[in-house]
Write an enzyme that holds these catalytic residues in place. Structure first.
Site, PDB file in Angstrom:
ATOM      1  N   THR A   1       0.645   5.685  -1.661  1.00 13.92           N
ATOM      2  CA  THR A   1       0.309   6.809  -0.783  1.00 13.92           C
ATOM      3  C   THR A   1       0.587   8.158  -1.453  1.00 13.92           C
ATOM      4  O   THR A   1      -0.143   9.123  -1.234  1.00 13.92           O
ATOM      5  CB  THR A   1       1.081   6.720   0.548  1.00 13.92           C
ATOM      6  OG1 THR A   1       2.480   6.574   0.275  1.00 13.92           O
ATOM      7  CG2 THR A   1       0.607   5.532   1.372  1.00 13.92           C
TER       8      THR A   1
ATOM      9  N   ALA B   1       0.799  -1.222   0.000  1.00 14.88           N
ATOM     10  CA  ALA B   1       0.000   0.000   0.000  1.00 14.88           C
ATOM     11  C   ALA B   1       0.834   1.276   0.000  1.00 14.88           C
ATOM     12  O   ALA B   1       0.408   2.301  -0.531  1.00 14.88           O
ATOM     13  CB  ALA B   1      -0.945  -0.002   1.203  1.00 14.88           C
TER      14      ALA B   1
ATOM     15  N   CYS C   1     -28.788 -11.001 -15.016  1.00  8.88           N
ATOM     16  CA  CYS C   1     -29.559 -12.020 -14.299  1.00  8.88           C
ATOM     17  C   CYS C   1     -30.032 -11.596 -12.920  1.00  8.88           C
ATOM     18  O   CYS C   1     -30.788 -12.324 -12.274  1.00  8.88           O
ATOM     19  CB  CYS C   1     -28.731 -13.298 -14.179  1.00  8.88           C
ATOM     20  SG  CYS C   1     -27.358 -13.172 -12.990  1.00  8.88           S
TER      21      CYS C   1
ATOM     22  N   GLN D   1       0.443  -6.216  -3.654  1.00 10.83           N
ATOM     23  CA  GLN D   1      -0.684  -6.477  -2.763  1.00 10.83           C
ATOM     24  C   GLN D   1      -1.788  -5.433  -2.972  1.00 10.83           C
ATOM     25  O   GLN D   1      -2.847  -5.521  -2.343  1.00 10.83           O
ATOM     26  CB  GLN D   1      -0.208  -6.440  -1.310  1.00 10.83           C
ATOM     27  CG  GLN D   1       0.863  -7.474  -0.994  1.00 10.83           C
ATOM     28  CD  GLN D   1       1.464  -7.271   0.382  1.00 10.83           C
ATOM     29  OE1 GLN D   1       0.951  -7.770   1.373  1.00 10.83           O
ATOM     30  NE2 GLN D   1       2.562  -6.523   0.441  1.00 10.83           N
TER      31      GLN D   1
ATOM     32  N   CYS E   1     -23.899 -15.474 -12.864  1.00 12.32           N
ATOM     33  CA  CYS E   1     -23.663 -15.746 -14.289  1.00 12.32           C
ATOM     34  C   CYS E   1     -22.247 -15.407 -14.745  1.00 12.32           C
ATOM     35  O   CYS E   1     -21.870 -15.713 -15.874  1.00 12.32           O
ATOM     36  CB  CYS E   1     -24.686 -15.008 -15.153  1.00 12.32           C
ATOM     37  SG  CYS E   1     -24.421 -13.215 -15.269  1.00 12.32           S
TER      38      CYS E   1
ATOM     39  N   ASP F   1      10.772   8.468   1.198  1.00 11.15           N
ATOM     40  CA  ASP F   1       9.593   8.446   0.346  1.00 11.15           C
ATOM     41  C   ASP F   1       9.856   7.601  -0.891  1.00 11.15           C
ATOM     42  O   ASP F   1      10.843   7.810  -1.624  1.00 11.15           O
ATOM     43  CB  ASP F   1       9.239   9.875  -0.045  1.00 11.15           C
ATOM     44  CG  ASP F   1       8.001   9.954  -0.921  1.00 11.15           C
ATOM     45  OD1 ASP F   1       8.141   9.779  -2.155  1.00 11.15           O
ATOM     46  OD2 ASP F   1       6.910  10.163  -0.366  1.00 11.15           O
TER      47      ASP F   1
ATOM     48  N   ASN G   1      11.146   1.653   2.418  1.00 12.80           N
ATOM     49  CA  ASN G   1      10.037   1.856   3.356  1.00 12.80           C
ATOM     50  C   ASN G   1      10.353   3.022   4.278  1.00 12.80           C
ATOM     51  O   ASN G   1      11.502   3.174   4.713  1.00 12.80           O
ATOM     52  CB  ASN G   1       9.824   0.614   4.228  1.00 12.80           C
ATOM     53  CG  ASN G   1       8.828  -0.359   3.650  1.00 12.80           C
ATOM     54  OD1 ASN G   1       7.862   0.029   3.003  1.00 12.80           O
ATOM     55  ND2 ASN G   1       9.059  -1.642   3.886  1.00 12.80           N
TER      56      ASN G   1
ATOM     57  N   HIS H   1      -3.981  -9.591  -4.446  1.00 19.54           N
ATOM     58  CA  HIS H   1      -5.249  -9.348  -3.766  1.00 19.54           C
ATOM     59  C   HIS H   1      -6.347  -8.860  -4.711  1.00 19.54           C
ATOM     60  O   HIS H   1      -7.379  -8.367  -4.257  1.00 19.54           O
ATOM     61  CB  HIS H   1      -5.049  -8.343  -2.632  1.00 19.54           C
ATOM     62  CG  HIS H   1      -4.179  -8.875  -1.533  1.00 19.54           C
ATOM     63  ND1 HIS H   1      -3.435  -8.065  -0.695  1.00 19.54           N
ATOM     64  CD2 HIS H   1      -3.934 -10.149  -1.135  1.00 19.54           C
ATOM     65  CE1 HIS H   1      -2.764  -8.824   0.162  1.00 19.54           C
ATOM     66  NE2 HIS H   1      -3.052 -10.090  -0.083  1.00 19.54           N
TER      67      HIS H   1
END
Length: 247
Positions: A35, A31, A162, A112, A141, A240, A223, A130
């Site tokens: 950001t 994630a 449907c 992810q 259907c 960053d 990170n 994911h």
């Protein structure tokens, strides 16, 4: 543990040096990659799990399979408001990774994330562990619907063919990852000589466990916050992520 770099300019130089010297690079992201595109992550101070909602359910419950079954109105209200990001655009990290792939210097992206921003930036070989908010299907259907259609609906979305419930193609809590995606991720990671892990705390399993298949020469981690795997990295870019990919 190797060196830790906090200056994004030096981080960019180091990542460029590593990718230039590697024949098979794979990026594993979470994630935190998005950001800078205005999409909140999950576990940081300002992340989704630390926000307060009017719902009686926690974010984890709102993203669970049992709530989708038991209280679909609450599920879809949260899903449309918090999980879909139609106005988000790729940031420099997405753009650079797509460029590396075009140049033949990046084999695959294992993500992810469900926002589709890697594809929007031009990446082709993206393994979405994911799923994606851009894909939805009728559980009866199988009819396919895009994110725009989902956001145009209210309440529990119903198939125009449907009348069945239309479910997002995202992996909810209590659901299993797609076996084909797992196999593709393992294949890519196990054949890489450089693995770059970025924007993820590596605490969500089984996705996080896939990095254990890496047997290559160099590991880089990008990170803002430290993670347990830092001790095994050649370089940790504590800055960053969009700026670290700005070269």
């Amino acid at each position: 543990m190797g060196k830790t770099i906090t200056d994004p300019r030096l981080a960019a130089q180091e990542l460029r040096k590593l990718t230039d010297a590697s024949a098979h690079t794979v990026f594993f992201g979470g994630a935190g990659v998005s950001t800078a595109s205005g999409i909140p992550d999950f576990r940081s101070e300002n992340g989704l799990y630390n926000q307060h909602f009017s719902s009686k359910y926690s974010p984890e419950e709102l993203l669970s399979h049992h709530l989708w079954k038991q209280d679909p109105d609450a599920f879809y209200d949260f899903y449309r408001k918090m999980m879909c990001a139609p106005d988000a655009r790729p940031n420099q990290a997405h753009v650079k990774l797509a460029q590396l792939e075009r140049e033949g210097r990046l084999d695959a992206i294992v993500t992810q994330n469900i926002d589709g921003l890697h594809q929007a930036a031009g990446s082709k070989n993206v393994i979405e562990l994911h799923g994606s908010t851009h894909r939805n299907h009728c559980v009866d259907c199988g009819a396919a619907y895009d994110q725009e259609w989902m956001l145009s609906t209210t309440g529990v979305p119903r198939c125009t063919r449907c009348g069945g419930i239309v479910k997002p193609d995202v992996v909810l809590y209590e659901e299993s990852l797609d076996e084909k995606d797992i196999e593709a991720a393992v294949m890519a990671i196990s054949h890489a000589d450089l693995l770059i892990i970025g924007g993820t705390s590596l605490v969500v399993y089984p996705a996080a466990g896939l990095v254990q298949y890496f047997r290559g020469s160099h590991l880089a981690i990008v990170n803002l916050e430290p993670i347990a795997q830092d001790c095994a990295a050649d370089v940790v870019c504590a800055c960053d992520i969009a700026k670290a990919f700005d070269w």
